[in-house]
Every structure is written in C-alpha cells, then in structure tokens.
Design an enzyme around this catalytic site. Structure first.
Site, PDB file in Angstrom:
ATOM      1  N   HIS A 207      32.051   6.826  95.613  1.00  0.00           N
ATOM      2  CA  HIS A 207      31.973   6.833  94.160  1.00  0.00           C
ATOM      3  C   HIS A 207      32.594   8.162  93.706  1.00  0.00           C
ATOM      4  O   HIS A 207      32.070   9.224  94.019  1.00  0.00           O
ATOM      5  CB  HIS A 207      30.518   6.699  93.697  1.00  0.00           C
TER       6      HIS A 207
ATOM      7  N   GLU B 274      21.781   9.876  99.748  1.00  0.00           N
ATOM      8  CA  GLU B 274      21.796  10.255  98.326  1.00  0.00           C
ATOM      9  C   GLU B 274      21.404  11.728  98.306  1.00  0.00           C
ATOM     10  O   GLU B 274      20.272  12.093  98.594  1.00  0.00           O
ATOM     11  CB  GLU B 274      20.790   9.416  97.537  1.00  0.00           C
TER      12      GLU B 274
ATOM     13  N   HIS C 197      26.520   9.950  99.085  1.00  0.00           N
ATOM     14  CA  HIS C 197      26.480   9.647  97.651  1.00  0.00           C
ATOM     15  C   HIS C 197      25.664  10.710  96.911  1.00  0.00           C
ATOM     16  O   HIS C 197      25.205  11.684  97.504  1.00  0.00           O
ATOM     17  CB  HIS C 197      25.848   8.274  97.429  1.00  0.00           C
TER      18      HIS C 197
ATOM     19  N   GLU D 286      30.616  11.129  92.474  1.00  0.00           N
ATOM     20  CA  GLU D 286      29.539  11.684  93.307  1.00  0.00           C
ATOM     21  C   GLU D 286      30.204  12.613  94.311  1.00  0.00           C
ATOM     22  O   GLU D 286      30.721  12.177  95.338  1.00  0.00           O
ATOM     23  CB  GLU D 286      28.765  10.544  93.969  1.00  0.00           C
TER      24      GLU D 286
END
Ligand SMILES: [Zn+2]
Length: 653
Positions: A246, A470, A378, A249
């Site tokens: 992404h 994450e 991410h 990110e």
C-alpha cells in the site's frame, strides 16, 4: 523538483552575464587574460566558495581561461545543479570534487591536482545515482585524466568533509554506532540509488535486481543478500520481505532500506549473528511494491498524508485484493477427502479480471524462487496477522479462520510481536484495535475478512508462509519518528528472518542420488504439503513436537519417517528421503505431481514484466525514431543554455 531546477538555472544564467573587458586590477581576479605567466588568484566562483583553499589558477584543468568562461560553461552549470538533479545524493562531495577541476588549488603560483583515489572512491559510490537519472559520469571527473596519484603530490578536495572535530580520549571510550544510516524518507530515485550503493559496497554478498515494473514503469527493485548472489543454493532457505504494497504505508519501506544497509555494514564488520544469517539464508528485500502509489502519497508529505491517497496503484488497484482468491477454492474442496489443499492452481477466471503488473511480477517471482518464509509490511495498526485473511464463512466478516498450520503461524507471528517492545507491551495504548490480550497477534480473518490477499495466496499456491505486519498507527509518519521505528523493529526483523530455520529440511532423491523435483512432503495431521524444489530440496516449517513425515512422488514408493523436534531447536533438522522407483511404467513417471498444474493455460509462464504496454523497451527497427534516441528529461535545459550542447552528459547506448 523540475520547477525548482528550472528556477535555479534561470537564476544562474542571469548572474553569469559576461564580465566587462579587462580593467586595471582585474587581472589578479582572473577575470581577464593578460598574457602574463599564470599566477594564483582568489577563488570568486560562487559555487566553489566553500572549498578548503582560497587560491586558484587560470587556465584551469579544463583549459578554461577565465572566471567568466568557467561560469558560462556547461560543466559549471551542471556542477551547480547536481545537488538538485541527484536529489542531494553524493553532495556536496561531487560539487567539491568538480571545483577541484574547475577551480584547482593553487599554491606559490603552482597548480595542485586533486587525488585520483578520492575521485575513484566517489565515482564508485555515486555512479548509481547518475544511473538513476540516466546521466553519464561527467567527462571532467575522469579520474585517470584530470587527477593525480599521491606520489605526484595531490590534495584531497574532500578532506574538509571528513574533518571531524578532534576526539578526546573520553570520546573514544564512548561506543561508536557501527552502522551509519540516515533515518529519512526516500523518494523512489533515492531509494534505488541507496539500494544500488549498498549492493556495490557489499558486492560479494549482495546484488540488486528488478522483478518487473509498476504500471507507470518504475522498476520493482529487490536487494538480495546471500553468499552466492543471484543463485539458489541447494538446501539454503529463501526468505523475503515486501514493503509498501500500500503506497501510503511507508514505514515498512523505510525499515527495509535501513535493514539492507544494516545487513551490509554488520556483515562487513564481522557481526557473528548477521554473518551466520547471511551465510545460511538467501534474503530478498523488496522495499516498495507500489512505488507509483508512494510517490503520490509523498507529494502530500509526511504527517499530511490522509488515510487513503497512494494506497492503490496508479491503476487504482489495491494490490492486497488483487491476488487470485484460492482461499474460497480451498473452503470448497475441504469436504472432499482426497482433494489437495495446497499448491492450488490459479483459476482461469482470474485472468479475465484486471491484474496489476505489480501483482503479476510478484507471482512470477514467487514461481521462480522457492521461498519458505515471508512477511508483508503495512501500517495503520499495531498488530501481526496471519492467514487465512479470508473468512471461512462468506457472511462472517470477523471469523477465526485458521490454516492447517495454525500452530506454526502463531509461532511465527509471536516471534515478530514478542521481540517488538511496543507490540508486546501490555500497557501500551493501541491505534484502534485491542490486541493486547492476544499478545499482539491475530488471525487475519478474525480481525477483518478480505479476499484476494497476498498472504493467503503465498500459502495456497506455493510453499511459502507469509504473515502481515502492521507496524504502527501512522501510515506516513514524520521523519523524526523513523529512527524509533527502526529501533523498535530491528530485533523483530532479524528474529523473524531467523525463523526460516525452524522445522525440517532435506533432499528427496532416487537410489542413484538423482534429485526428485516436485516430490510431496506430508506431515501426518497437517493437511498441507510442501513440494521439493529443482534440486530435490525442501523446507517444512514446523513447531517443536513429534511428527510422522512422508515423502512421495509419482512413480516412486512412499517413504515415512518419525521425527522429533526438541523445543529449543533453532536449526532446521535434516531429514532426507531416498525413494524407490516403482519401475512399472515409462519415464514420464519421473514427473512430479505439480507438473500438470503449470501445463494449463497460465499467462505467468509467458509474462515478461519488461514487455508491458508503454513500458516496453523499443527495438531499433527500419530507422524509425525510437526511445533510444530520446533524451532524458533534463536534457532540454542543458542544451538550451549555450551553443555547445553537452553531449557528454548522455550515456553511450
Ligand atoms: Zn496495508
């Protein structure tokens, strides 16, 4: 950047109007020729005002006879804008080196040449930056031609940059950081040049390569670390980290750029942990899978990027929804006792949809290299998730949906989370979700279900286990937060790479020692096989425990072994299999069980990431103008400045 450069060039041209004819007193300023013997004069070139000496001489090393000739020359103009062109890379070093040629040092009316070794070092480090903008190394920085050896009495034009304040004994006792990394954000060109520079610094254990191109034509660069760069060594496991899938990110992308520099430096410094890791593992780091999205997000800038801009690719595709949905296929098959639940082929219907070139490039990469373990980096939360990401009930959006390898996946996720001081800190406030009770890890589908993700695809199409990291609440944090991000994640990044050595590995061969490719390795009680690679080698990640392992291939008898992996075992146990040929039918029995899968229609087999629509490299045909004749974007500015076009800036094709 372009606008800035244009303004800069405009300003430069205005201030370099020709100087008046020779007036009394100006000779000493080098502003006109007098026909007298050359003498030392003050340096009055504005771009060279900060060199470490004060006197120069005309004509200079390029035989330019006066200050104004120098100031109007393409060489001087280039030198003045190199900082902008290379986005700060290699500067002020390059400018100071250029000054040592355009305004060479003069002492006692004698010219002193700059040292060749300084030029050679800088050339080695900075050539990748020139490559990035498709510019040739400037002829006037030809190390052999204009520079001198130490025996001839040369000077180091960069000495000033190295001139650190004198160290006291006390300073020397303080631990010096072993790796100097700049904890900044990196635009695409800067990222590429750092990766290339790092690979050239560690060329015996590193290289860069591209797995294909983004929609807008940016190469998807990987830096690889291995004692045999570019090759798969039998039995050596393959590992990958993928960042910035992404585009907005960005923490993962930066962490991988830092990690590359760290691995290179620490290996060179003899850090035993890093040497063991690289000597026994082939590591691939792909810092940015979505460079087009990143550039868009970076335009808004750190701290200002919203939640959305740059997430998708330039084609407006979310890469983590763009992979084939094999998870549904597995759920459909699960009731069928003999159906395979691994190495699921890509359904034909998938190719009828929009497939991003980035997605294709990753799939082809995964097909080419027998990856064992992977993580995708991410941002936006602080948690580690593991497959499946797609819920086993289509209507349940938050449903625990484990794979047959649930225990191993939990171990992998915990390895990362446990070494991370913030993810594992029970008191730490989280971004939105509360994962503290779960130890900072969660099954992907239980968090929220989505289809077409990369992690599920890794697990169901190849041998590779992939988890999703994450890495923080902010997707595009301010630059000053990057150092602490590195600090928090460094140990986790290393620990997780070391996990590739868990479980068992070995070679499957026939009784003559010929490797058997595509043989299946099954573990009793875990309905998910891995298959052997081209050298008959395999890796099976497993948590500690006792297992019945079997190897089988079509045309061979099945062989079973009982294996116990002790709790503290940190290296993969070696378990080889020798299969006996059944000798019943012709040679094609040697084919492994996988071959039928890839014989179906499969665009990946014909997919050439470098032959995509507008990104293709044009061929020279019938004298048609081709892109080979096109000039780089910066060309028009230099060619419009004077009557002599600086053709030497163009690379030889
Ligand atoms: Zn993401």
């Amino acid at each position: 950047m372009l606008l800035k450069l244009l303004l800069f060039l405009g300003a430069l041209v205005r201030v370099t109007e020709p100087a008046p004819r020779c007036e009394p007193g100006q000779e000493t300023l080098g502003q006109c020729q007098t026909g007298e013997k050359a003498k030392c004069v003050d340096i009055t070139l504005s771009s060279c005002s900060d060199v470490s000496y004060t006197k120069t001489m005309y004509p200079n090393l390029l035989d330019q006879k006066s200050r104004e000739v120098v100031e109007l020359s393409s060489e001087y103009i280039l030198m003045s804008v190199l900082h902008n062109l290379l986005q700060g890379e290699c500067n002020p070093d390059l400018r100071l080196l250029s000054c040592s040629i355009l305004a060479p040092r003069c002492e006692k009316d004698k010219m002193i040449k700059p040292c060749r070794h300084v030029c050679e070092n800088l050339r080695k480090n900075c050539l990748p930056a020139f490559d990035t903008i498709d510019m040739a190394w400037p002829y006037f920085l030809d190390c052999d031609r204009f520079f001198a050896g130490e025996e001839e009495g040369c000077f180091d034009p960069l000495a000033k940059l190295r001139g650190e304040p004198e160290l006291t004994e006390e300073d020397l006792l303080v631990e010096v950081p072993t790796t100097l990394i700049q904890f900044t954000h990196h635009l695409y060109s800067k990222m590429v040049s750092i990766l290339k520079k790092t690979a050239s610094r560690c060329s015996h254990i590193a290289r860069t390569y591209s797995i294909g191109r983004s929609f807008e034509g940016r190469d998807l660069f990987v830096i690889e670390f291995s004692t045999n760069p570019g090759h798969h060594d039998p039995m050596k496991p393959e590992f990958k980290y993928i960042g910035n899938m992404h585009g907005n990110e960005v923490v993962g992308k930066e962490l991988l750029i830092y990690l590359a520099q760290y691995l290179c430096s620490e290996y060179l410094l003899g850090n035993p942990r890093i040497q063991t890791l690289i000597n026994n593992t082939r590591i691939h780091l792909l810092p940015s899978l979505n460079p087009d999205g990143y550039e868009l997000a970076a335009e808004e800038g750190a701290g200002y990027n919203g939640w959305i801009n740059g997430r998708q690719t330039a084609q407006n595709l979310d890469l983590n929804r763009n992979f084939p949905d094999l998870t549904s296929e597995v759920y459909n098959r699960a009731g069928l006792r003999w159906a395979r639940l691994d190495h699921i082929p890509i359904p034909q219907s998938y190719w009828e949809g929009k497939v991003a070139p980035e997605t294709k490039a990753v799939m082809k990469w995964m097909r080419a290299i027998p990856f064992v373990l992977s993580a995708s980096l991410h941002g936006g939360e602080l948690v580690v998730t593991y497959p499946y990401d797609f819920s086993r009930h289509p209507l349940e959006e938050k449903m625990y949906s484990p794979t047959p390898d649930e225990r191993m996946f939990r171990l992998l996720a915990k390895a990362y989370a446990g070494a991370h001081p913030v993810i594992s800190d029970k008191l730490e406030a989280r971004c939105g979700g509360n994962f503290v009770k779960r130890g900072g890890i969660i099954n992907g589908a239980q968090w929220y279900s989505f289809t077409g993700g990369m992690a599920d695809f890794n697990y169901l199409h190849t041998n590779c286990f992939e988890i999703t990291l994450e890495l923080g609440c902010e997707k595009f944090p301010l630059e000053e937060e990057l150092y602490s991000a590195w600090h928090e994640n460094k140990e986790s990044l290393l620990t997780f790479m070391e996990m590739v050595h868990r479980g068992i590995k070995g070679i499957v061969s026939d009784k003559f020692g010929n490797p058997i490719k595509n043989a299946r390795i099954s573990v009793k009680g875990i309905r998910h096989d891995v298959i052997t690679a081209a050298d008959g080698d395999y890796w099976r990640l497993l948590p500690p425990g006792t297992y019945i392992i079997s190897a089988h291939a079509i045309g061979f008898s099945k062989v079973m072994k009982r294996v116990t992996l002790p709790a503290k075992m940190k290296r993969a146990g070696r378990v080889d299999f020798v299969l006996r040929s059944l000798d019943t039918k012709p040679k094609h029995f040697l084919r492994g069980p996988m071959e039928d899968i890839y014989e179906r229609y499969d665009p990946l087999e014909h997919f050439d990431p470098h032959a995509q629509h507008t990104q293709s490299e044009p061929r020279e045909e019938g004298g048609q103008p081709t892109r080979h004749n096109e000039k780089p974007w910066w060309w028009s500015y230099f060619s419009s400045l004077g009557q002599h076009k600086p053709l030497w800036l163009l690379k030889q094709r």
